[in-house]
Design an enzyme around this catalytic site. Sequence first.
Site, PDB file in Angstrom:
ATOM      1  N   GLU A 299      25.438  -2.317  33.197  1.00  0.00           N
ATOM      2  CA  GLU A 299      26.923  -1.799  32.896  1.00  0.00           C
ATOM      3  C   GLU A 299      26.704  -0.311  32.043  1.00  0.00           C
ATOM      4  OE1 GLU A 299      29.194  -6.118  32.280  1.00  0.00           O
ATOM      5  OE2 GLU A 299      27.919  -5.280  30.503  1.00  0.00           O
TER       6      GLU A 299
ATOM      7  N   ASP B 252      35.205  -1.676  32.683  1.00  0.00           N
ATOM      8  CA  ASP B 252      34.412  -2.876  32.336  1.00  0.00           C
ATOM      9  C   ASP B 252      35.088  -3.678  31.241  1.00  0.00           C
ATOM     10  OD1 ASP B 252      32.426  -4.619  32.003  1.00  0.00           O
ATOM     11  OD2 ASP B 252      30.964  -3.077  31.974  1.00  0.00           O
TER      12      ASP B 252
ATOM     13  N   SER C 184      37.496 -14.389  33.614  1.00  0.00           N
ATOM     14  CA  SER C 184      36.881 -13.032  33.230  1.00  0.00           C
ATOM     15  C   SER C 184      38.153 -12.079  33.477  1.00  0.00           C
ATOM     16  CB  SER C 184      35.847 -12.834  34.324  1.00  0.00           C
ATOM     17  OG  SER C 184      34.808 -12.151  33.678  1.00  0.00           O
ATOM     18  N   THR C 185      37.802 -10.755  32.825  1.00  0.00           N
ATOM     19  CA  THR C 185      38.985  -9.866  32.776  1.00  0.00           C
ATOM     20  C   THR C 185      38.861  -8.905  34.358  1.00  0.00           C
ATOM     21  OG1 THR C 185      38.505  -9.525  30.481  1.00  0.00           O
ATOM     22  CG2 THR C 185      39.934  -8.057  31.445  1.00  0.00           C
TER      23      THR C 185
ATOM     24  N   GLY D 249      27.609 -10.526  27.444  1.00  0.00           N
ATOM     25  CA  GLY D 249      28.121 -11.924  27.178  1.00  0.00           C
ATOM     26  C   GLY D 249      27.820 -12.539  28.508  1.00  0.00           C
ATOM     27  N   GLY D 250      27.908 -11.716  29.735  1.00  0.00           N
ATOM     28  CA  GLY D 250      27.522 -12.215  31.195  1.00  0.00           C
ATOM     29  C   GLY D 250      26.197 -11.721  31.448  1.00  0.00           C
TER      30      GLY D 250
ATOM     31  N   ALA E  63      34.597  -6.266  27.799  1.00  0.00           N
ATOM     32  CA  ALA E  63      33.571  -6.194  26.539  1.00  0.00           C
ATOM     33  C   ALA E  63      33.993  -7.465  25.722  1.00  0.00           C
ATOM     34  CB  ALA E  63      34.149  -5.017  25.644  1.00  0.00           C
TER      35      ALA E  63
ATOM     36  N   SER F 208      31.438  -6.248  34.876  1.00  0.00           N
ATOM     37  CA  SER F 208      31.365  -7.682  34.970  1.00  0.00           C
ATOM     38  C   SER F 208      31.957  -8.443  33.925  1.00  0.00           C
ATOM     39  CB  SER F 208      29.644  -7.939  35.042  1.00  0.00           C
ATOM     40  OG  SER F 208      29.048  -7.104  36.225  1.00  0.00           O
ATOM     41  N   GLY F 209      31.881  -9.813  33.978  1.00  0.00           N
ATOM     42  CA  GLY F 209      32.377 -10.567  33.154  1.00  0.00           C
ATOM     43  C   GLY F 209      31.406 -11.890  32.703  1.00  0.00           C
TER      44      GLY F 209
END
Length: 455
Positions: free
Chosen positions: A187, A165, A111-112, A180-181, A167, A89-90
Site C-alpha cells: 500500500e 485505499d 471492507s471499504t 490492519g489487513g 485506512a 486493500s482492506g
Amino acid sequence: MLILIHHHTVDDMFSMIQQVRVNFSDEASQHLCIDTPNSLCNRDLEYSILVCMAVEQKLSVIEASKRLAAWTAVDRHILPEHKVIGIGSGTISPTSLDHSRSKFDSTVTGSTVPYVVERIVAQGLELNKDRVFIPTGFQSKELIVKANLRLGDVDQYPTIDVTIDGADEVDKNLNCIKGGGACHLREKVLAEAAVTYVFPPIYLLIFYLITLTSPLTTNAHARSFIVVADYRKNSEVLGTSYKSGVPIEVATFAYAKLLQNLHHLGAPAATLRMAKAKAGPVVSDNGNFIIDAPFPQEMLREPYSVRFPLLIHMRSFSLFPSFSVSIMQIHSTLTSPPYFPPPTHADVQLLQKIKMLTGVVEVGLFCHMVKAAYFGNQVRLPPSFLSRSIAFVPVPTPRSSLPILCFSFSLFHIHSHPLASILFPLPFEHLAQDGSVTVKWDDQHTERVERPTDP
Ligand SMILES: O=C(CO)[C@H](O)[C@H](O)COP(=O)(O)O
C-alpha cells in the site's frame, strides 16, 4: 442483525462481547455492556443472546458510511484521463464477503475498498477499457479480476495516476495508521507511486536561477493518494479509535529481537499478530510477519518530522511545492554540521525510529502522503426505544428450569411494551447515515460534501 449464541455459557457471552468490541469498537460494545442484566450473570445458566436492532443499525450505518465515502472519492478523483489506478486493500478478504456486496457475513463489518471497485465499474466499460488497475494485495487483486478490470503490477507501472485505499485511522494532519489487513508494504509503495509531476511556473524558475538550485529538483510532485473510510476512523490524534497499535511488517527470523526493540521504544504491549483460522502468526502477502505495536498517543501526535528548531514544514508551502523543495535544501544546509548539531535520538520521531530497526520491512504509519481523506458521516437522530433496544433473553435448555423460562418471557414482553422506554429508559440514540461526507485535504482545509441521495 441477530447474533444468537445457543447452549453457551456466560464466558462465551463475554468473549462475544469482546469480539464485538474488537470488530465494531466504541458504542456498539458499550451498549452491550450497559444492557447486560446483572441478575442474569449466573454462571450456572446457559443463555441464548439476542443482540437486536441497535447493533444492526450501527453496522448498516458503518457500511453506508464506507460506501458513501468510497463512491464520492471515486466520483471526484478517478477521472476519464486517469489510466493507471492503484487499488488498496482492506481487513476482510473477499472469501468472507460476497464481492457484489449483496450478501454480508452479518457478524463482521465489510471492507471499504470493494465499494471503490464497485463505483469504478459503474463508470462503464468505455472508460475502463483503456485503464489498468494495480492491486496492493491478494484481496484487491481478486476484486480487480472479478470485476473484469485489467490487472497490472507496480513494476510495470511505477507511476500511478491515482491510488484509492482504506485506512485504520486518520489524524488531523492526514497521517494514517494502515496495515490492519497486513498489506501496508504494498500500500505504501502504491501510495508513493501515485504522484503527478508538476513543471514549475516561471517565477519559480527565476527563484531557482537566483538560488542556483539544481534544475533537476524543479520537478515537484503532487500527491494523488486518496483515503476512504467511515466516520469512526476520523480522529484528531492517531491511537484514539484504533487501539491495536501500529502494524509493522518484519522479517520472520527477526521478530523476537524486534519485539524487544519495540518494547524499549515505548510499546511494551507490542505483540506478534496471530492468525485467526490457522495456528501461528499472520504471514503477509510478502512472506513476512506483522507486529502490532500500541504506542502512547503522545508519540503518535506527530509521528514523522524531525524536531529541529528551524524546521520549516513542507505543508506551509503546499501551494508552492517546488518552492518548498528549495527551502528545505537551504534549511537542511543550515541545520547540518557545522552550523547545527546532528539530531539526537529524542529529536527523531516515531516513524523513523521504528524504520531504523534492523529487520523492519515497513511501518504502517503513512505520514504526509495523503492528498485527501473521505469519511462517510453519521448523524444522531432522537432516541426511539424500539430501534435501540438490546435484549438478552435466557431461554430454557435441558439444564434450565421452568421459572427461568417465565422470567425470560416477561423480560422480553417488558422490553417490547410501548411503555418500556418509560420503565426502562435506555441511553441509546438512533444512528443514521446522513448522506454527507467530510473531506480533509492536505492543505488542512476541511470540506463537507452533500450528496443528493444516499447511494
Ligand atoms: O490498511 C489496510 C490494509 O492493510 C486497510 O486499508 C485498513 O485496514 C482499512 O480496512 P477496512 O476498509 O477493511 O476497514
